[in-house]
Design a protein around this motif. Structure first.
Motif, PDB file in Angstrom:
ATOM      1  N   LEU A 222       0.859  -1.171   0.000  1.00  0.00           N
ATOM      2  CA  LEU A 222       0.000   0.000   0.000  1.00  0.00           C
ATOM      3  C   LEU A 222       0.903   1.230   0.000  1.00  0.00           C
ATOM      4  O   LEU A 222       1.494   1.590   1.015  1.00  0.00           O
ATOM      5  CB  LEU A 222      -0.912  -0.003   1.227  1.00  0.00           C
ATOM      6  CG  LEU A 222      -1.897   1.168   1.327  1.00  0.00           C
ATOM      7  CD1 LEU A 222      -2.830   1.192   0.131  1.00  0.00           C
ATOM      8  CD2 LEU A 222      -2.708   1.064   2.615  1.00  0.00           C
ATOM      9  N   SER A 223       1.026   1.850  -1.158  1.00  0.00           N
ATOM     10  CA  SER A 223       1.950   2.976  -1.293  1.00  0.00           C
ATOM     11  C   SER A 223       1.438   4.194  -0.541  1.00  0.00           C
ATOM     12  O   SER A 223       0.245   4.301  -0.210  1.00  0.00           O
ATOM     13  CB  SER A 223       2.136   3.328  -2.772  1.00  0.00           C
ATOM     14  OG  SER A 223       0.956   3.893  -3.299  1.00  0.00           O
ATOM     15  N   ALA A 224       2.339   5.127  -0.281  1.00  0.00           N
ATOM     16  CA  ALA A 224       1.955   6.371   0.383  1.00  0.00           C
ATOM     17  C   ALA A 224       0.949   7.142  -0.468  1.00  0.00           C
ATOM     18  O   ALA A 224       0.072   7.821   0.061  1.00  0.00           O
ATOM     19  CB  ALA A 224       3.194   7.222   0.647  1.00  0.00           C
ATOM     20  N   ARG A 225       1.053   7.025  -1.794  1.00  0.00           N
ATOM     21  CA  ARG A 225       0.119   7.724  -2.690  1.00  0.00           C
ATOM     22  C   ARG A 225      -1.302   7.196  -2.497  1.00  0.00           C
ATOM     23  O   ARG A 225      -2.246   7.970  -2.338  1.00  0.00           O
ATOM     24  CB  ARG A 225       0.552   7.548  -4.146  1.00  0.00           C
ATOM     25  CG  ARG A 225       1.894   8.148  -4.498  1.00  0.00           C
ATOM     26  CD  ARG A 225       2.166   8.074  -5.991  1.00  0.00           C
ATOM     27  NE  ARG A 225       2.208   6.702  -6.475  1.00  0.00           N
ATOM     28  CZ  ARG A 225       3.287   5.920  -6.453  1.00  0.00           C
ATOM     29  NH1 ARG A 225       4.417   6.384  -5.935  1.00  0.00           N
ATOM     30  NH2 ARG A 225       3.255   4.692  -6.934  1.00  0.00           N
ATOM     31  N   VAL A 226      -1.440   5.871  -2.532  1.00  0.00           N
ATOM     32  CA  VAL A 226      -2.769   5.271  -2.381  1.00  0.00           C
ATOM     33  C   VAL A 226      -3.328   5.542  -0.992  1.00  0.00           C
ATOM     34  O   VAL A 226      -4.510   5.859  -0.825  1.00  0.00           O
ATOM     35  CB  VAL A 226      -2.709   3.759  -2.664  1.00  0.00           C
ATOM     36  CG1 VAL A 226      -4.048   3.097  -2.340  1.00  0.00           C
ATOM     37  CG2 VAL A 226      -2.338   3.504  -4.126  1.00  0.00           C
TER      38      VAL A 226
END
Length: 260
Positions: A222-226
């Motif tokens: 789970l990326s920081a963007r998502v």
């Protein structure tokens, strides 16, 4: 060449996954940056999402956002989309992970002039004698049944009418124009109901929408963007949709709605 393009896209995905793995190690210190591709439904994009984007982008100046606006169910992995705002149930065996955000109500409504001319339905069966505005699902190409619920019992109805629409926003606009009865999520009509341009019917049989949430590939970090985008949607969308506002708007005229 097509082969070269496919190889390049595969390499890009691998590098993105490496970046996401490093972000996961950094945890909350990870910067929100890079390109985020998000699939969003038309149903609330224009009214809710777009007006709130300036603040979101100001908070994350290193982030670029690409919105894929569609009501069809996209394949996130095949289409290179990082996450999707969806109001659907995710199967337990799905390759997707899902963060639930909110639930809403499916509001059946029509223009007051239409109801004065053709009558107000008191039961679901009464809809068979009235002009309805069907929604055709872009994913299936079929008319979507309407849902009702009373005392825990679900009931469905297949709407019929001379006009069918492939976008829920168009269904709501057609109802405002007096073309028939529609059933749409509360986000599309709460302002029109409060202003009197639309009148809800069968309020004692209102059914919930599927849970709205953020879907993303379950085999990826789970990326920081998502994560930032999911937090943004969670803060933007009320947990009960706009059902309380609709009840408040109609309660003075509809005593039955007060206790629902």
């Amino acid at each position: 060449t097509d082969e070269g393009r496919g190889y390049y896209q595969s390499c890009v995905r691998v590098l993105e996954q490496l970046d996401e793995a490093e972000e996961a190690l950094r945890g909350s210190r990870a910067a929100v940056r890079g390109l985020l591709r998000v699939s969003v439904p038309q149903v609330f994009t224009r009214r809710l999402l777009i007006p709130a984007l300036p603040d979101f982008l100001r908070q994350h100046p290193e982030l670029s956002l690409e919105l894929v606006i569609t009501d069809r169910a996209v394949n996130l992995v095949e289409e290179g989309i990082d996450c999707a705002v969806r109001a659907v149930a995710i199967a337990p065996d799905s390759a997707l992970a899902f963060r639930p955000i909110a639930t809403g109500k499916l509001i059946t409504c029509a223009a007051p002039a239409f109801l004065r001319a053709h009558g107000t339905p008191a039961r679901v069966a009464d809809l068979a004698g009235l002009t309805c505005i069907p929604f055709i699902s872009p994913s299936t190409g079929r008319v979507q049944d309407w849902s009702f619920e009373h005392a825990g019992v679900r009931e469905s109805f297949t709407p019929h009418g001379r006009l069918a629409v492939t976008a829920l926003e168009g269904v709501a606009a057609a109802a405002i124009a007096g073309l028939g009865i529609a059933q749409v999520p509360s986000v599309l009509v709460h302002e029109e109901i409060a202003s009197g341009r639309l009148q809800p019917v069968l309020l004692e049989r209102v059914a919930p929408t599927p849970v709205l949430g953020i879907a993303f590939p379950g085999n990826r970090y789970l990326s920081a963007r998502v994560r930032a985008f999911a937090d943004f949607i969670a803060a933007l969308y009320p947990q009960q949709g706009w059902w309380p506002e609709i009840l408040a708007a109609v309660a003075p005229q509809d005593p039955a709605a007060r206790g629902h």
